[in-house]
Design a protein around this motif. Structure first.
Motif: not given
Length: 123
Positions: A20-39
């Motif tokens: 199931e995980a192998g077939q799941a599409p990967l989500p796009e990164a949120n461009p509005h997230a905090d740029p100072a965040g650790p990820l």
């Protein structure tokens, strides 16, 4: 046999979850997230089974934090979450990440607890 039908694998079937995980599409990164965040802006791969959530949910959380979830360790990987393995020691992804580090790639190998802490900071 009369009335026989295929029985789906139990929900805790590890291979069914992997498929199931192998077939799941990967989500796009949120461009509005905090740029100072650790990820934020980092390519994050998960190795092994997380106890807190399934991989698709973890990938969603990485994307919400502005990170780029990945299914495999590559030259672009910046963070490897080394979750619980299958009891046979390090996973192939973990060993691959260590090999990249040995060749000078900047890749962090963190525990599930560290990952969850970074998600809390990003949230």
């Amino acid at each position: 046999a009369v009335g026989a039908r295929a029985v789906p694998p139990p929900a805790d079937d590890r291979f069914a979850r992997w498929r199931e995980a192998g077939q799941a599409p990967l989500p796009e990164a949120n461009p509005h997230a905090d740029p100072a965040g650790p990820l934020y802006g980092r390519v994050v791969c998960i190795s092994g089974e997380l106890e807190a959530m399934g991989k698709p949910a973890a990938w969603e959380r990485v994307a919400e934090a502005g990170g780029h979830p990945a299914k495999n360790v590559t030259k672009k990987t910046g963070v490897l979450v080394a979750a619980r393995g299958d009891g046979a020691g390090k996973t192939a992804k973990h060993r691959r990440a260590e090999a990249y580090r040995a060749r000078g790639q900047r890749i962090e190998i963190i525990t599930e607890a560290d990952f969850l802490a970074r998600l809390a900071v990003s949230g």
